[in-house]
Scaffold this active site. Structure first.
Site, PDB file in Angstrom:
ATOM      1  N   LYS A  52       0.841  -1.209   0.000  1.00 34.18           N
ATOM      2  CA  LYS A  52       0.000   0.000   0.000  1.00 34.18           C
ATOM      3  C   LYS A  52       0.873   1.255   0.000  1.00 34.18           C
ATOM      4  O   LYS A  52       0.615   2.216  -0.728  1.00 34.18           O
ATOM      5  CB  LYS A  52      -0.901  -0.003   1.249  1.00 34.18           C
ATOM      6  CG  LYS A  52      -2.008  -1.057   1.207  1.00 34.18           C
ATOM      7  CD  LYS A  52      -2.641  -1.258   2.582  1.00 34.18           C
ATOM      8  CE  LYS A  52      -3.607  -2.435   2.581  1.00 34.18           C
ATOM      9  NZ  LYS A  52      -4.079  -2.795   3.930  1.00 34.18           N
ATOM     10  N   GLN A  96      -4.212  -1.210  10.352  1.00 36.69           N
ATOM     11  CA  GLN A  96      -4.138  -2.520   9.710  1.00 36.69           C
ATOM     12  C   GLN A  96      -4.693  -3.600  10.646  1.00 36.69           C
ATOM     13  O   GLN A  96      -4.265  -3.711  11.793  1.00 36.69           O
ATOM     14  CB  GLN A  96      -2.674  -2.819   9.331  1.00 36.69           C
ATOM     15  CG  GLN A  96      -2.476  -4.111   8.597  1.00 36.69           C
ATOM     16  CD  GLN A  96      -3.072  -4.117   7.180  1.00 36.69           C
ATOM     17  OE1 GLN A  96      -3.102  -3.104   6.492  1.00 36.69           O
ATOM     18  NE2 GLN A  96      -3.579  -5.263   6.758  1.00 36.69           N
ATOM     19  N   ASP A 119     -11.033   3.099   5.599  1.00 34.35           N
ATOM     20  CA  ASP A 119     -11.597   1.761   5.394  1.00 34.35           C
ATOM     21  C   ASP A 119     -13.119   1.749   5.495  1.00 34.35           C
ATOM     22  O   ASP A 119     -13.748   0.749   5.158  1.00 34.35           O
ATOM     23  CB  ASP A 119     -11.042   0.801   6.460  1.00 34.35           C
ATOM     24  CG  ASP A 119      -9.788   0.094   5.993  1.00 34.35           C
ATOM     25  OD1 ASP A 119      -9.684  -0.172   4.785  1.00 34.35           O
ATOM     26  OD2 ASP A 119      -8.938  -0.205   6.843  1.00 34.35           O
TER      27      ASP A 119
END
Ligand code: NDP
Length: 303
Positions: A52, A96, A119
């Site tokens: 990422k 994460q 997210d």
């Protein structure tokens, strides 16, 4: 059977994002900022985060990774999140997952500013998805819808079986598919007669985390197969049984192979399918970049 090529579509999306970031940089003199927090040393998570970061940098995003020891206290981790909430140069924050077992996931996530929740996992953002009142969607579900759209697959009236009910994939994606007029059945580990339900599906989405779980006998001919699963295999006998020849070749070099939740032989019965790797994985990363850009643009509008 047509391959839904996530690498290709993700590459095209990234090019568009890069151009838009370049242009916004010229007009606003600012660039989008994405910060990823990773706690602990889970090798798969570390690999995802590296990927990422690399792509974000390539697109001109101000990308930062905060790596924290798994022994960090909950209080200190929350403090880090609150600092990022205040930081004007950070428009998007990703924590994460999974966090190490010592943390309660929601005790941590709940401290993130919903406006920086790239997210889209926080309750207010998930609620907006349920109500069909948002333009920003969780990365993996968004990747699924975008790839289906790119291949002009009309979802209206399709009988969809969604296997998996996590808040990361199954729950938001089921809502998004329903909002697009599909008829969705959500299945999970307690579902009875899963194979019977699957055999009636026009479109199957697998987000389970079990390599090759959905076998050819469980799906009908011409089904559309979307495989979200990413399973790491380390045993040669599993790789031979569950992976394509190209993955088997990679296994010999790398010592591991990645495969999905849908058995590769099931793809032969499908009209369209997403491969693993090269399907939903790269789409998810592209959607992360897109969400970062969207959050940045929202902030520019407010200024
Ligand atoms: P979770 O472990 O949170 O959820 C798994 C789901 O599968 C649960 O709902 C579980 O049911 C269900 N399940 C487990 N066993 C069975 C079974 N025997 N029959 C039917 N359902 C079952 O996983 P995630 O949603 O986070 O991820 C799923 C997969 O997708 C993983 O392989 C993950 O690595 C991958 N993934 C890939 C991404 C990408 O970018 N491609 C992004 C995110 C995830 P129950 O709720 O009853 O436990």
């Amino acid at each position: 059977m047509t391959v839904l090529d996530g690498n290709k579509i993700a590459g095209e999306i990234q090019e568009k994002i890069k151009k838009e970031i370049d242009s916004l940089k010229r007009t606003s003199n600012q660039i989008p900022g994405l910060t990823v927090i990773i706690v602990g040393d889970n090798p798969a998570s570390q690999a995802y985060v590296r990927k990422k970061h690399k792509i974000a940098q390539k697109l001109g995003i101000n990308s930062r990774v905060i790596e924290l020891d798994k022994r960090i206290s909950t209080v200190r981790l929350i403090k880090q999140i609150k600092n990022l909430n205040q930081d004007q140069n950070v428009h998007a924050v990703l924590i994460q997952l999974p966090l190490p077992d010592t943390f309660k996931t929601w005790e941590i996530l709940d401290h993130l500013d919903p406006g920086k929740d790239v997210d889209r996992f926080l309750p207010i953002n998930l609620g907006k998805i349920l109500l069909n009142r948002t333009e920003i969607y969780p990365c993996t579900p968004a990747g699924v819808l975008v790839i289906l759209d790119e291949y002009q697959i009309d979802l209206t009236g399709l009988n969809v079986v969604m296997v998996g009910r996590s808040f990361i994939v199954g729950k938001p994606l089921a809502s998004m598919l329903t909002n697009r007029n599909a008829t969705v059945t959500i299945c999970h580990s307690k579902t009875k007669h899963l194979a019977g339900l699957l055999r009636k599906a026009d479109l199957v989405v697998a987000a389970i985390g079990k390599a090759g779980f959905i076998t050819p006998d469980m799906v009908k001919k011409n089904v559309i197969l979307i495989d979200v699963g990413q399973n790491f295999l380390y045993q040669r006998k599993d790789v031979i049984k569950l992976c394509t020849q190209s993955q088997q070749n990679k296994f010999e070099k790398k010592g591991y192979a990645i495969t999905g939740d849908i058995h590769i032989d099931a793809f032969k019965k499908s009209s369209y399918y997403t491969p693993v790797p090269g399907g939903i994985g790269p789409m998810t990363v592209a959607m992360l970049m897109q969400n970062t850009l969207l959050l940045f643009k929202q902030k520019l509008k407010l200024e």
